[in-house]
Every structure is written in C-alpha cells, then in structure tokens.
Design a protein around this motif. Structure first.
Motif, PDB file in Angstrom:
ATOM      1  N   ILE A 173       0.844  -1.204   0.000  1.00 31.53           N
ATOM      2  CA  ILE A 173       0.000   0.000   0.000  1.00 31.53           C
ATOM      3  C   ILE A 173       0.883   1.260   0.000  1.00 31.53           C
ATOM      4  N   ALA A 174       1.841   1.299   0.947  1.00 28.33           N
ATOM      5  CA  ALA A 174       2.675   2.511   1.078  1.00 28.33           C
ATOM      6  C   ALA A 174       3.522   2.722  -0.179  1.00 28.33           C
ATOM      7  N   ASN A 175       4.124   1.632  -0.693  1.00 27.98           N
ATOM      8  CA  ASN A 175       5.004   1.808  -1.868  1.00 27.98           C
ATOM      9  C   ASN A 175       4.227   2.248  -3.098  1.00 27.98           C
ATOM     10  N   THR A 176       2.984   1.743  -3.237  1.00 26.02           N
ATOM     11  CA  THR A 176       2.176   2.171  -4.392  1.00 26.02           C
ATOM     12  C   THR A 176       1.878   3.666  -4.280  1.00 26.02           C
ATOM     13  N   MET A 177       1.515   4.097  -3.068  1.00 27.31           N
ATOM     14  CA  MET A 177       1.181   5.521  -2.883  1.00 27.31           C
ATOM     15  C   MET A 177       2.416   6.410  -3.081  1.00 27.31           C
ATOM     16  N   ILE A 178       3.538   5.982  -2.484  1.00 25.53           N
ATOM     17  CA  ILE A 178       4.765   6.794  -2.577  1.00 25.53           C
ATOM     18  C   ILE A 178       5.227   6.855  -4.039  1.00 25.53           C
ATOM     19  N   GLY A 179       5.218   5.694  -4.713  1.00 25.92           N
ATOM     20  CA  GLY A 179       5.676   5.632  -6.110  1.00 25.92           C
ATOM     21  C   GLY A 179       4.851   6.552  -6.995  1.00 25.92           C
ATOM     22  N   ALA A 180       3.527   6.504  -6.835  1.00 28.22           N
ATOM     23  CA  ALA A 180       2.652   7.336  -7.682  1.00 28.22           C
ATOM     24  C   ALA A 180       2.888   8.813  -7.393  1.00 28.22           C
ATOM     25  N   ALA A 181       3.095   9.142  -6.105  1.00 21.30           N
ATOM     26  CA  ALA A 181       3.309  10.551  -5.735  1.00 21.30           C
ATOM     27  C   ALA A 181       4.617  11.055  -6.341  1.00 21.30           C
ATOM     28  N   GLU A 182       5.659  10.209  -6.295  1.00 16.25           N
ATOM     29  CA  GLU A 182       6.970  10.650  -6.791  1.00 16.25           C
ATOM     30  C   GLU A 182       6.970  10.860  -8.306  1.00 16.25           C
ATOM     31  N   GLN A 183       6.155  10.053  -8.998  1.00 17.41           N
ATOM     32  CA  GLN A 183       6.162  10.160 -10.466  1.00 17.41           C
ATOM     33  C   GLN A 183       5.281  11.285 -10.995  1.00 17.41           C
ATOM     34  N   GLU A 184       4.417  11.827 -10.153  1.00 20.02           N
ATOM     35  CA  GLU A 184       3.420  12.780 -10.625  1.00 20.02           C
ATOM     36  C   GLU A 184       4.057  14.140 -10.931  1.00 20.02           C
ATOM     37  N   THR A 185       3.621  14.750 -12.031  1.00 18.01           N
ATOM     38  CA  THR A 185       4.214  16.039 -12.411  1.00 18.01           C
ATOM     39  C   THR A 185       3.230  17.203 -12.220  1.00 18.01           C
ATOM     40  N   THR A 186       1.969  16.903 -11.946  1.00 13.55           N
ATOM     41  CA  THR A 186       0.999  17.995 -11.754  1.00 13.55           C
ATOM     42  C   THR A 186       1.223  18.619 -10.367  1.00 13.55           C
ATOM     43  N   PRO A 187       0.652  19.806 -10.093  1.00 13.55           N
ATOM     44  CA  PRO A 187       0.858  20.429  -8.779  1.00 13.55           C
ATOM     45  C   PRO A 187       0.280  19.547  -7.669  1.00 13.55           C
ATOM     46  N   PRO A 188       0.891  19.570  -6.455  1.00 14.20           N
ATOM     47  CA  PRO A 188       0.321  18.794  -5.350  1.00 14.20           C
ATOM     48  C   PRO A 188      -1.011  19.364  -4.907  1.00 14.20           C
ATOM     49  N   VAL A 189      -1.198  20.670  -5.147  1.00 14.32           N
ATOM     50  CA  VAL A 189      -2.459  21.298  -4.757  1.00 14.32           C
ATOM     51  C   VAL A 189      -2.732  22.490  -5.675  1.00 14.32           C
ATOM     52  N   TRP A 190      -3.997  22.688  -5.989  1.00 11.84           N
ATOM     53  CA  TRP A 190      -4.403  23.833  -6.809  1.00 11.84           C
ATOM     54  C   TRP A 190      -5.061  24.876  -5.893  1.00 11.84           C
ATOM     55  N   THR A 191      -4.968  26.146  -6.277  1.00 11.33           N
ATOM     56  CA  THR A 191      -5.708  27.176  -5.547  1.00 11.33           C
ATOM     57  C   THR A 191      -6.867  27.626  -6.435  1.00 11.33           C
ATOM     58  N   GLY A 192      -8.051  27.666  -5.852  1.00  6.06           N
ATOM     59  CA  GLY A 192      -9.218  28.111  -6.610  1.00  6.06           C
ATOM     60  C   GLY A 192      -9.812  29.347  -5.950  1.00  6.06           C
ATOM     61  N   THR A 193     -10.085  30.383  -6.757  1.00  6.27           N
ATOM     62  CA  THR A 193     -10.722  31.593  -6.215  1.00  6.27           C
ATOM     63  C   THR A 193     -12.226  31.488  -6.435  1.00  6.27           C
ATOM     64  N   VAL A 194     -13.001  31.718  -5.384  1.00  2.00           N
ATOM     65  CA  VAL A 194     -14.463  31.648  -5.510  1.00  2.00           C
ATOM     66  C   VAL A 194     -14.932  32.823  -6.365  1.00  2.00           C
ATOM     67  N   ILE A 195     -15.657  32.498  -7.462  1.00  2.00           N
ATOM     68  CA  ILE A 195     -16.163  33.585  -8.313  1.00  2.00           C
ATOM     69  C   ILE A 195     -17.684  33.707  -8.212  1.00  2.00           C
ATOM     70  N   GLU A 196     -18.331  32.678  -7.636  1.00  2.00           N
ATOM     71  CA  GLU A 196     -19.784  32.758  -7.458  1.00  2.00           C
ATOM     72  C   GLU A 196     -20.204  31.833  -6.336  1.00  2.00           C
ATOM     73  N   HIS A 197     -21.148  32.297  -5.523  1.00  2.00           N
ATOM     74  CA  HIS A 197     -21.709  31.461  -4.456  1.00  2.00           C
ATOM     75  C   HIS A 197     -23.205  31.730  -4.447  1.00  2.00           C
ATOM     76  N   ARG A 198     -23.984  30.676  -4.680  1.00  2.00           N
ATOM     77  CA  ARG A 198     -25.429  30.839  -4.821  1.00  2.00           C
ATOM     78  C   ARG A 198     -26.124  29.793  -3.962  1.00  2.00           C
ATOM     79  N   GLU A 199     -26.979  30.230  -3.023  1.00  2.00           N
ATOM     80  CA  GLU A 199     -27.756  29.235  -2.257  1.00  2.00           C
ATOM     81  C   GLU A 199     -28.986  28.894  -3.064  1.00  2.00           C
ATOM     82  N   VAL A 200     -29.038  27.690  -3.627  1.00  2.00           N
ATOM     83  CA  VAL A 200     -30.153  27.328  -4.497  1.00  2.00           C
ATOM     84  C   VAL A 200     -31.299  26.709  -3.703  1.00  2.00           C
ATOM     85  N   LEU A 201     -31.003  26.247  -2.509  1.00  3.22           N
ATOM     86  CA  LEU A 201     -32.017  25.692  -1.602  1.00  3.22           C
ATOM     87  C   LEU A 201     -31.581  26.088  -0.208  1.00  3.22           C
ATOM     88  N   ARG A 202     -32.505  25.995   0.735  1.00  4.62           N
ATOM     89  CA  ARG A 202     -32.084  26.141   2.119  1.00  4.62           C
ATOM     90  C   ARG A 202     -31.061  25.034   2.357  1.00  4.62           C
TER      91      ARG A 202
END
Ligand SMILES: Cc1cc2nc3c(=O)[nH]c(=O)nc-3n(C[C@H](O)[C@H](O)[C@H](O)COP(=O)(O)OP(=O)(O)OC[C@H]3O[C@@H](n4cnc5c(N)ncnc54)[C@H](O)[C@@H]3O)c2cc1C
Length: 389
Positions: A129-158
């Motif tokens: 389990i650990a080696n599969t997770m570590i191996g996949a993490a090491e090979q990944e080239t995308t960012p570890p985390v993305w930042t998203g700015t909220v551009i809209e917030h709408r309460e469609v229901l209570r």
C-alpha cells in the motif's frame, strides 16, 4: 499477495471491525501511538479527530476488502498517493503511519491472534500500500495542490449551495471524478466534492454542496463562503467516468448533490459524436429538492439518447418551503415525476442487466439502491459507485 496473506490480514481486521466499538477503539489507539511516537506528524491532522477516525477505519476496510483485486486497488492507491502530496507527506511519514497502524492492530488483536505469521502478512500488505502511494506521488508532475478563487456562491435551496471557482491553473480530471477541498475557515479539514461540470481550459470548477447538520465543514461552505476567497483543491480521485464504449447503455442514479458528477458526465457526453441510451434517475426527499431539473431538462431536450426520471419520496413540499404561492415551473423533456423510495422505483423498471450502472449520493442511499438493483437482476460487477467514506 497470496490468498493466505490476504486471509490473515482480513481475519485480524474483521476481529476489530466485528466489535461494536472496535473501529473507534482502533482509530483512537492508532492516533495515540502515532502522535506519541511521531509528534512531528500531528500538524498534518485537524485539531478535532472525530470525523477523521471514522474515515480512517472505513478507508482501511475499503482497502482490506479489495486486496484480491489489484487491478482496481492499485489505481485507487496511486490516486490516493497523488492526492496525499497536498499534505507535504514524504516516505518517512508513511513509515510512521504504517508502524503505528501495525502497533494499534497488534495491541487490539492480542498475542493469541497476532502471531508472527500475521505480523509478516500485515508487513507485506502495508508495504504494498505505502510503496504504491509513494511511487505514484513521486512520479506525478501535476501540482500537489491547486488554488481556486471563488467567483460565485449561490444558495439554491435552504442548505444547498452552488459554488463556482477559477483555478490558478487548469486541472485535467475526468467528468465523474471527485477531489478533496479545503476552505480557509476550516484548515486541515479536507472534504471530498465532485465537480458538476467537465474539466475546461479556463480552470473553472463548479461544486454543489449540501450542508450536513452538525457537520464541521459543509455548513460553512454553504453559509459562509465569500466571493474572492481562496480554496485549496487536491488531485482528482475516483473511477466514475464516461465509458469509452459508446455502445453500452447506461443507468445513472443520483440523489441530492449526487447529481453533480452525473451531470458533469452528461455534459462531457454531449461533446461526443455518438452516445448510448442513458437513463438518469434524479432523487430528493421533496419536490423542491430537485434543484437542478432545469439543466437536466435542457440536456434531455437537446439529446435524444438521454431520459431523465425525477423521483421524490414525498409528493408535497415541506411546510417550511417558501414558494411565493406560484405554480412550480414545468420543465420540458423530463419523464413525469414518480413518488417513492428511489431504489425501489429504479429496480421496479426492470433488471437493467444490459446496463453499466452508476449510483451517487449518501452512503445509505447508494447501498440500498445497489441491493435493490442486485435483487432485480443487475449483475454486481456492472454497478459502480465511489468509496463511501
Ligand atoms: C466521493 C465523495 C464525493 C462527495 N461529493 C460531495 C459533493 O459533491 N457535494 C457534497 O455536498 N458532499 C459531497 N460529499 C460529502 C462531503 O465530502 C462531506 O462528507 C460532507 O459535506 C460532510 O462534511 P462535514 O464536514 O460537514 O461533516 P463531518 O463533520 O465530516 O461529519 C459530521 C457528521 O455528519 C455525518 N455525515 C457526513 N456526511 C453525511 C451525509 N452526506 N449525510 C448524512 N450524514 C453525513 C458524519 O457521519 C458525522 O456523523 C462527498 C463524499 C464523498 C466520499
């Protein structure tokens, strides 16, 4: 991993899970050992661990149940490893977690059950389990985390909001996947959300969020989100997605915000030249809960392959629903709304044995619908849903 090793792991884990307070005790013991022996990892976890404890045991159970299905388990672990990059974890943290988990299990099982052979079996399982997770993490080239700015917030229901964000850089995800999300007012409390639109070049995301009563995070997402605030988003997860085979018919069942990943897939399918027949059952407690019928109606009107069946448990809206006294809007292209328990209604339509099936919603609804479909004759291997934790 051979079948004896799998059996030994399962037996020890089941002996914990079988007791009423076993999972809770195991999780408490695990975190106590981890934070005592490796205090440096405490900062990766939220201050309050109650929801975390529940998820930990469910996640272990999920993996233990799939040890003999490497073709499904290994991609899942690889996704989890890529997602865990958001915490900044490295190989030594995995070692700390593995060691603490083994100590907690051994203490719980007692010397009679925890033999040398069992110890070796857990070592083997945990290392894979650990080696599969570590191996996949090491090979990944995308960012570890993305930042998203909220551009809209709408309460469609209570208690239900649609939140749109723009990511700092576009993310490639398959329509139907989900991702972990952290909001500024709830540091270190990551929660899974499923985008309701396909990935796009502008990096726009849309989430549909229900505030769970007593929940730590979702009520804040629904009630206190402000345009301009920044959310953190982890790597995409999950195996739901538009099948490549364009001939195999589909059945989709979604309740509440469970419609989000299904709708994202329907939108992605509209861009293809040909699609199989798709039946979507969309459910809620009350008629007013079906907050996304307008979009589903537009999709159904524009695409002959799509049939949308609205279902509610009650025929009337609750007394607290404010409706201006106006007639509810009629949306064209939808099947007449049915009243009843969604699993029963879907299974009442037949065996669906020629369909690939996806079920999304609260864990109890997913389980009930799955059992109803299996009883009606849908082959289990045709039914897919996300992990229920
Ligand atoms: C794969 C996946 C995808 C998801 N996608 C979405 C999504 O698109 N939109 C969305 O709104 N939510 C989604 N969720 C649920 C979401 O991740 C959170 O679990 C939920 O918002 C509750 O978080 P919380 O912090 O408010 O509650 P917590 O503090 O984590 O839990 C508080 C209590 O509420 C219970 N609880 C948690 N979730 C539910 C629930 N759904 N129904 C009833 N009781 C519950 C817990 O067992 C606990 O007792 C998804 C979950 C998974 C596993």
């Amino acid at each position: 991993m051979d079948s004896r090793t799998v059996a030994l792991i399962r037996t020890t884990f089941k002996s914990v899970a079988a007791e009423d307070d076993g999972p809770e005790k195991l999780a408490r013991s695990f975190y106590a050992i981890l934070f005592t022996d490796y205090p440096q990892v405490r900062d990766f976890f939220p201050a309050a661990l109650d929801a975390q404890r529940d998820r930990l045991v469910k996640a272990i159970a999920y993996v233990v149940d799939r040890l003999e299905e490497p073709e499904r388990l290994l991609p899942f672990l690889a996704q989890l490893g890529r997602d865990h990059r958001k915490y900044g974890v490295v190989a030594e943290h995995y070692a700390a977690v593995c060691q603490s988990l083994k100590s907690a299990l051994a203490a719980y099982a007692g010397t009679e059950l925890w033999t040398d052979e069992v110890d070796r079996a857990w070592d083997e399982g945990i290392n894979i389990i650990a080696n599969t997770m570590i191996g996949a993490a090491e090979q990944e080239t995308t960012p570890p985390v993305w930042t998203g700015t909220v551009i809209e917030h709408r309460e469609v229901l209570r208690n239900l909001a649609v939140v749109r964000l723009r990511l700092d850089q576009p993310m490639q995800y398959a329509a139907g996947q989900y991702m972990s999300v952290q909001i500024p007012s709830r540091p270190r409390m990551w929660r899974y959300l499923s985008p309701a639109i396909p990935a796009n070049a502008n990096g726009e995301l849309e989430f549909h969020i229900r505030g769970v009563t007593g929940g730590w995070v979702s009520p804040a997402m629904v009630g206190h989100t402000r345009v301009g605030e920044q959310w953190l988003i982890g790597s995409p997860l999950g195996g739901l997605g538009v099948p490549r085979n364009t001939r195999r018919k589909l059945l989709m069942v979604g309740c509440g915000t469970g419609i989000a990943p299904l709708r994202a897939q329907l939108m992605a399918m509209t861009a293809r030249r040909s699609n199989p027949k798709v039946d979507v059952f969309v459910g809620g407690h009350y008629p007013c809960d079906l907050y996304d019928l307008e979009v589903l109606s537009q999709l159904a009107c524009a695409n002959k392959w799509l049939t949308v069946h609205p279902v509610t448990e009650s025929n009337e809206n609750p007394w607290w629903h404010f409706d201006n006294g106006e007639e509810p809007p009629e949306f064209p292209g939808l099947e007449p709304r049915k009243v009843g328990q969604i699993g029963k209604i879907v299974a009442g339509h037949g065996s669906w044995d020629d369909r690939d099936v996806q079920i999304v919603g609260a864990p109890s609804m997913v389980q009930t619908t799955k059992f109803r479909l299996m009883a009606a004759g849908t082959p289990t291997e045709n039914i897919r849903h996300d992990p229920l934790f």
